[in-house]
Scaffold this motif. Structure first.
Motif, PDB file in Angstrom:
ATOM      1  N   PRO A 212     -16.090   4.310   5.965  1.00  0.00           N
ATOM      2  CA  PRO A 212     -15.216   3.210   5.562  1.00  0.00           C
ATOM      3  C   PRO A 212     -14.384   3.554   4.327  1.00  0.00           C
ATOM      4  O   PRO A 212     -14.904   4.091   3.358  1.00  0.00           O
ATOM      5  N   TRP A 213     -13.110   3.267   4.406  1.00  0.00           N
ATOM      6  CA  TRP A 213     -12.248   3.552   3.270  1.00  0.00           C
ATOM      7  C   TRP A 213     -12.340   2.427   2.240  1.00  0.00           C
ATOM      8  O   TRP A 213     -12.896   1.356   2.494  1.00  0.00           O
ATOM      9  N   ASP A 214     -11.769   2.675   1.083  1.00  0.00           N
ATOM     10  CA  ASP A 214     -11.724   1.695  -0.011  1.00  0.00           C
ATOM     11  C   ASP A 214     -10.660   0.647   0.318  1.00  0.00           C
ATOM     12  O   ASP A 214      -9.482   0.974   0.454  1.00  0.00           O
ATOM     13  N   VAL A 215     -11.087  -0.613   0.465  1.00  0.00           N
ATOM     14  CA  VAL A 215     -10.161  -1.715   0.734  1.00  0.00           C
ATOM     15  C   VAL A 215      -9.605  -2.179  -0.608  1.00  0.00           C
ATOM     16  O   VAL A 215     -10.309  -2.796  -1.402  1.00  0.00           O
ATOM     17  N   ARG A 216      -8.339  -1.882  -0.855  1.00  0.00           N
ATOM     18  CA  ARG A 216      -7.735  -2.121  -2.174  1.00  0.00           C
ATOM     19  C   ARG A 216      -6.669  -3.210  -2.068  1.00  0.00           C
ATOM     20  O   ARG A 216      -5.721  -3.083  -1.295  1.00  0.00           O
ATOM     21  N   GLN A 217      -6.820  -4.250  -2.860  1.00  0.00           N
ATOM     22  CA  GLN A 217      -5.864  -5.358  -2.837  1.00  0.00           C
ATOM     23  C   GLN A 217      -5.020  -5.354  -4.118  1.00  0.00           C
ATOM     24  O   GLN A 217      -5.546  -5.133  -5.213  1.00  0.00           O
ATOM     25  N   ARG A 218      -3.724  -5.601  -3.936  1.00  0.00           N
ATOM     26  CA  ARG A 218      -2.804  -5.612  -5.076  1.00  0.00           C
ATOM     27  C   ARG A 218      -2.640  -7.038  -5.595  1.00  0.00           C
ATOM     28  O   ARG A 218      -2.588  -8.002  -4.824  1.00  0.00           O
ATOM     29  N   HIS A 219      -2.530  -7.168  -6.952  1.00  0.00           N
ATOM     30  CA  HIS A 219      -2.330  -8.471  -7.586  1.00  0.00           C
ATOM     31  C   HIS A 219      -1.210  -8.367  -8.618  1.00  0.00           C
ATOM     32  O   HIS A 219      -1.197  -7.441  -9.431  1.00  0.00           O
TER      33      HIS A 219
ATOM     34  N   LEU B 197      -3.856  -3.569  -9.993  1.00  0.00           N
ATOM     35  CA  LEU B 197      -3.247  -4.549 -10.894  1.00  0.00           C
ATOM     36  C   LEU B 197      -1.829  -4.147 -11.258  1.00  0.00           C
ATOM     37  O   LEU B 197      -1.613  -3.138 -11.935  1.00  0.00           O
ATOM     38  N   ASP B 198      -0.854  -4.926 -10.812  1.00  0.00           N
ATOM     39  CA  ASP B 198       0.540  -4.730 -11.220  1.00  0.00           C
ATOM     40  C   ASP B 198       0.761  -5.533 -12.501  1.00  0.00           C
ATOM     41  O   ASP B 198       0.809  -6.757 -12.475  1.00  0.00           O
TER      42      ASP B 198
ATOM     43  N   PRO C  97     -13.809  -0.622  -8.885  1.00  0.00           N
ATOM     44  CA  PRO C  97     -12.723   0.194  -9.445  1.00  0.00           C
ATOM     45  C   PRO C  97     -11.454  -0.622  -9.654  1.00  0.00           C
ATOM     46  O   PRO C  97     -11.134  -1.508  -8.856  1.00  0.00           O
ATOM     47  N   VAL C  98     -10.732  -0.315 -10.736  1.00  0.00           N
ATOM     48  CA  VAL C  98      -9.475  -0.988 -11.056  1.00  0.00           C
ATOM     49  C   VAL C  98      -8.385   0.070 -11.209  1.00  0.00           C
ATOM     50  O   VAL C  98      -8.554   1.049 -11.942  1.00  0.00           O
ATOM     51  N   VAL C  99      -7.285  -0.125 -10.523  1.00  0.00           N
ATOM     52  CA  VAL C  99      -6.121   0.763 -10.622  1.00  0.00           C
ATOM     53  C   VAL C  99      -5.024   0.007 -11.355  1.00  0.00           C
ATOM     54  O   VAL C  99      -4.647  -1.096 -10.954  1.00  0.00           O
ATOM     55  N   LEU C 100      -4.527   0.602 -12.444  1.00  0.00           N
ATOM     56  CA  LEU C 100      -3.495  -0.042 -13.248  1.00  0.00           C
ATOM     57  C   LEU C 100      -2.107   0.434 -12.825  1.00  0.00           C
ATOM     58  O   LEU C 100      -1.915   1.582 -12.442  1.00  0.00           O
ATOM     59  N   ASP C 101      -1.149  -0.475 -12.918  1.00  0.00           N
ATOM     60  CA  ASP C 101       0.249  -0.158 -12.620  1.00  0.00           C
ATOM     61  C   ASP C 101       1.079  -0.931 -13.641  1.00  0.00           C
ATOM     62  O   ASP C 101       1.447  -2.071 -13.431  1.00  0.00           O
ATOM     63  N   ALA C 102       1.352  -0.285 -14.776  1.00  0.00           N
ATOM     64  CA  ALA C 102       1.980  -0.990 -15.900  1.00  0.00           C
ATOM     65  C   ALA C 102       3.324  -0.408 -16.304  1.00  0.00           C
ATOM     66  O   ALA C 102       3.883  -0.806 -17.327  1.00  0.00           O
ATOM     67  N   GLY C 103       3.852   0.538 -15.549  1.00  0.00           N
ATOM     68  CA  GLY C 103       5.158   1.095 -15.885  1.00  0.00           C
ATOM     69  C   GLY C 103       5.172   1.734 -17.250  1.00  0.00           C
ATOM     70  O   GLY C 103       4.299   2.543 -17.594  1.00  0.00           O
ATOM     71  N   ASN C 104       6.159   1.356 -18.074  1.00  0.00           N
ATOM     72  CA  ASN C 104       6.281   1.972 -19.400  1.00  0.00           C
ATOM     73  C   ASN C 104       5.275   1.426 -20.410  1.00  0.00           C
ATOM     74  O   ASN C 104       5.296   1.802 -21.573  1.00  0.00           O
ATOM     75  N   ARG C 105       4.404   0.523 -19.965  1.00  0.00           N
ATOM     76  CA  ARG C 105       3.339   0.011 -20.833  1.00  0.00           C
ATOM     77  C   ARG C 105       1.982   0.582 -20.423  1.00  0.00           C
ATOM     78  O   ARG C 105       0.933  -0.009 -20.685  1.00  0.00           O
ATOM     79  N   ALA C 106       2.005   1.742 -19.774  1.00  0.00           N
ATOM     80  CA  ALA C 106       0.771   2.330 -19.257  1.00  0.00           C
ATOM     81  C   ALA C 106      -0.245   2.603 -20.353  1.00  0.00           C
ATOM     82  O   ALA C 106      -1.441   2.374 -20.175  1.00  0.00           O
ATOM     83  N   ALA C 107       0.209   3.084 -21.508  1.00  0.00           N
ATOM     84  CA  ALA C 107      -0.719   3.410 -22.597  1.00  0.00           C
ATOM     85  C   ALA C 107      -1.437   2.160 -23.097  1.00  0.00           C
ATOM     86  O   ALA C 107      -2.660   2.167 -23.308  1.00  0.00           O
ATOM     87  N   ARG C 108      -0.713   1.067 -23.258  1.00  0.00           N
ATOM     88  CA  ARG C 108      -1.330  -0.183 -23.719  1.00  0.00           C
ATOM     89  C   ARG C 108      -2.342  -0.691 -22.697  1.00  0.00           C
ATOM     90  O   ARG C 108      -3.446  -1.142 -23.050  1.00  0.00           O
TER      91      ARG C 108
ATOM     92  N   ARG D  77       6.989 -10.695  -7.842  1.00  0.00           N
ATOM     93  CA  ARG D  77       6.941  -9.360  -7.228  1.00  0.00           C
ATOM     94  C   ARG D  77       5.883  -9.336  -6.134  1.00  0.00           C
ATOM     95  O   ARG D  77       4.772  -8.830  -6.323  1.00  0.00           O
ATOM     96  N   GLY D  78       6.235  -9.896  -4.996  1.00  0.00           N
ATOM     97  CA  GLY D  78       5.288  -9.923  -3.897  1.00  0.00           C
ATOM     98  C   GLY D  78       5.021  -8.552  -3.313  1.00  0.00           C
ATOM     99  O   GLY D  78       3.891  -8.233  -2.942  1.00  0.00           O
ATOM    100  N   LEU D  79       6.066  -7.741  -3.217  1.00  0.00           N
ATOM    101  CA  LEU D  79       5.939  -6.392  -2.679  1.00  0.00           C
ATOM    102  C   LEU D  79       5.749  -5.389  -3.802  1.00  0.00           C
ATOM    103  O   LEU D  79       6.317  -5.532  -4.888  1.00  0.00           O
ATOM    104  N   ALA D  80       4.974  -4.358  -3.518  1.00  0.00           N
ATOM    105  CA  ALA D  80       4.802  -3.280  -4.484  1.00  0.00           C
ATOM    106  C   ALA D  80       6.130  -2.561  -4.677  1.00  0.00           C
ATOM    107  O   ALA D  80       6.879  -2.318  -3.721  1.00  0.00           O
ATOM    108  N   GLY D  81       6.442  -2.210  -5.925  1.00  0.00           N
ATOM    109  CA  GLY D  81       7.671  -1.492  -6.212  1.00  0.00           C
ATOM    110  C   GLY D  81       8.909  -2.342  -5.986  1.00  0.00           C
ATOM    111  O   GLY D  81       8.874  -3.569  -6.039  1.00  0.00           O
ATOM    112  N   GLU D  82       9.997  -1.668  -5.694  1.00  0.00           N
ATOM    113  CA  GLU D  82      11.271  -2.348  -5.422  1.00  0.00           C
ATOM    114  C   GLU D  82      11.891  -1.749  -4.166  1.00  0.00           C
ATOM    115  O   GLU D  82      12.892  -1.030  -4.223  1.00  0.00           O
ATOM    116  N   PRO D  83      11.297  -2.024  -3.009  1.00  0.00           N
ATOM    117  CA  PRO D  83      11.766  -1.383  -1.780  1.00  0.00           C
ATOM    118  C   PRO D  83      13.139  -1.868  -1.333  1.00  0.00           C
ATOM    119  O   PRO D  83      13.493  -3.030  -1.527  1.00  0.00           O
ATOM    120  N   VAL D  84      13.895  -0.954  -0.751  1.00  0.00           N
ATOM    121  CA  VAL D  84      15.144  -1.311  -0.062  1.00  0.00           C
ATOM    122  C   VAL D  84      14.735  -1.667   1.364  1.00  0.00           C
ATOM    123  O   VAL D  84      14.488  -0.789   2.189  1.00  0.00           O
TER     124      VAL D  84
END
Length: 549
Positions: free
Chosen positions: A68-75, A100-101, A123-134, A411-418
């Motif tokens: 079984p793979w890791d079921v990962r949900q974005r918030h 976490l976005d 496990p927690v995955v962070l997605d903070a852009g230019n605030r990654a260090a904080r 931001r319902g979708l991850a990133g900024e898709p075209v």
């Protein structure tokens, strides 16, 4: 007991297949002698998909995640307390890790967001852009004394603060996310996405080793994020090819060959119109990600293109994965596509194209990849416009009576898709805003059996832009209240009546006369046919109807 599936059948040959294929093609008017070429298709990477594979390439087989793979949900909800409640609901109902976005949440709010989350288990995955260090500093502080079971601090390979955190990841916590999804969202084809990921991965290796980490440790700190689409075979082959490419880098650099993969269902393929069809798209993509061996999978909720997903959509997203793992048994077999001649060839072709592009980028810079992505984006846009790349519920079989659900902006979708569907959806929005919906009259000639096919085709095309149609005999045009008409019938009737009907429509007040089919007829301004530029037809029709776009 061994069962021979082909027992009792004489072995076939490629020559026999060619003869049979040619006999069928001849009936459609084909006069050549190359059935393989006639039936082959090409991907946006110019990889040929053959109609028949009768041998397998001799390649090393790298098996991905087993079990079984890791079921990962974005918030991504901007309210920390709302996000906290959603996270706890997910973790209690099948989700095994959190993405976490933090682009809309201050990293200082992490103690609130993760209140009640057992960081030594989830496990927690962070997605903070230019605030990654904080964000990284805040997460490390929350679990100062404990080990992390996984997750990622979310630094990009080029982040200026990356070196400062090189030695701070503990346990199984990783440091860098190579986000190839961002390239996919801008229009990259599969091999281009792979090449970009390897380029970024090598950059991360260089940064980490320059910061003093051993090569082996640097490899352990990198995670790759890829897009999973409804094209299940290309997705499976892409993930398999990614492991081969990274293993080649590891062979040269002296590191472990394993690659941690996080697959995310494509945001570019999602639609805001008829969003329920996204349930089908994401299920196919999730299956492909699991079968391709992804370590973690995120299914984007079906309503994510509308804004922030609601609790029901998040529940369906996580249950899609639970169903595939628990009920369908997709995770029971490691690399289930391995040994398929088609998939093995596709894997090899994607890996070779990606490696070639990666080497070009190493010599000439990443602009090589960006230029390739831009060219693919333009090519795909042309296919979408001509409906060669059909979008169910949008460019094909739209429902003008639909009432899309309303979601909270965000931001319902991850990133900024075209998103591929956006040009059509823009026209639908314009049509919906009119006091009276734009209408085109379909002038049908002959019996129902004669005109139905082309009338249905024309109605479907106009509906893709939110334009309604009214069908009837040509003499009923004046009652339709529209200046645009489209003649629909057979080629035989067109030869006898098209010019006469066009003249009658003009006399009755038609400013624009279309014809469903091909050919030139007196009085007909333009034609609709399979492969025509549907977006241009719709935009022209808006102009003819006086609708401001």
């Amino acid at each position: 007991m061994r069962v021979e599936l082909a027992a009792g059948f004489d072995p076939g040959s490629r020559e026999e297949w060619r003869a049979l294929a040619l006999s069928v093609l001849r009936k459609s008017g084909y006069e050549g002698d190359d059935p393989e070429g006639r039936l082959a298709t090409r991907t946006y990477d110019d990889v040929t998909i053959a109609p028949l594979y009768d041998e397998a390439p001799e390649l090393p087989r790298l098996v991905g995640h087993a079990g079984p793979w890791d079921v990962r949900q974005r918030h991504a909800h901007p309210d920390p307390r709302v996000t906290r409640e959603a996270i706890l609901a997910d973790l209690e109902n099948g989700v095994s890790s959190i993405w976490l976005d933090l682009t809309s949440i201050d990293p200082a709010a992490l103690p609130v967001v993760l209140d009640g989350v057992l960081l030594d288990l989830a496990p927690v995955v962070l997605d903070a852009g230019n605030r990654a260090a904080r964000a990284a500093h805040a997460l490390l502080q929350l679990n100062e004394a404990g080990e992390f079971p996984g997750g990622n601090l979310g630094f990009a390979p080029g982040d200026p603060d990356l070196a400062d955190f090189a030695g701070r990841a503990r346990g199984r916590l990783r440091l860098v996310v190579v986000d190839a999804l961002a390239y996919h969202d801008r229009g990259a084809a599969d091999a281009q996405e792979l090449a970009a990921s390897i380029t970024q991965g090598v950059q991360a290796l260089r940064r980490l080793t320059e910061a003093g980490l051993p090569v082996e440790r640097a490899f352990e700190l990198i995670e790759f994020r890829y897009a999973a689409t409804a094209d299940q075979f290309l997705t499976i082959a892409k993930l398999r090819a990614a492991r081969r490419l990274w293993a080649r880098v590891a062979e040269v650099a002296g590191g472990p060959p394993a690659q941690l993969q996080h697959a995310v269902t494509s945001g570019a393929m999602m639609t805001a119109r008829d969003p329920w069809v996204n349930l089908l798209r994401t299920t196919l993509a999730c299956f492909a990600a699991g079968a391709g061996g992804a370590d973690a999978v995120t299914v984007q909720p079906f309503d994510a293109a509308l804004g922030l997903p609601d609790a029901f959509a998040r529940r369906i997203a996580r249950n899609t994965q639970s169903l595939l793992v628990e009920e369908a048994g997709v995770a029971r077999v490691a690399d289930p596509a391995g040994g398929s001649w088609y998939v093995e060839h596709l894997t090899d072709d994607l890996a070779n194209r990606a490696w070639e592009l990666f080497r070009q980028a190493e010599r000439q810079g990443e602009r090589v990849i960006e230029e390739a992505v831009a060219a693919t984006r333009a090519r795909r846009a042309g296919d979408v416009a001509r409906r060669r790349h059909p979008i169910t519920g949008v460019s094909e079989f739209p429902n003008l009576a639909e009432r899309p659900p309303v979601r909270e902006p965000g931001r319902g979708l991850a990133g900024e898709p075209v998103r591929h569907a956006e040009p059509y959806e823009h026209l639908r929005d314009v049509a919906d805003r009119q006091e009276n919906r734009p209408v085109v009259f379909l002038a049908t000639l002959g019996p129902i059996a004669v005109h139905t096919a082309r009338a249905t085709f024309a109605a479907n095309l106009f509906a893709a832009g939110g334009i309604a149609t009214v069908a009837g005999a040509p003499e009923e045009f004046a009652d339709a209240g529209t200046p645009v008409a489209c003649i629909c019938s057979s080629d035989r009737l067109y030869a006898d009546q098209a010019a006469q009907v066009a003249a009658a429509l003009r006399e009755a007040g038609a400013r624009k006369v279309w014809l469903a089919g091909k050919g030139e007829y007196e009085g007909v301004d333009a034609t609709l046919f399979a492969g025509c530029d549907a977006l241009k037809v719709l935009e022209t029709t808006f102009d003819d109807l006086g609708v401001d776009r």
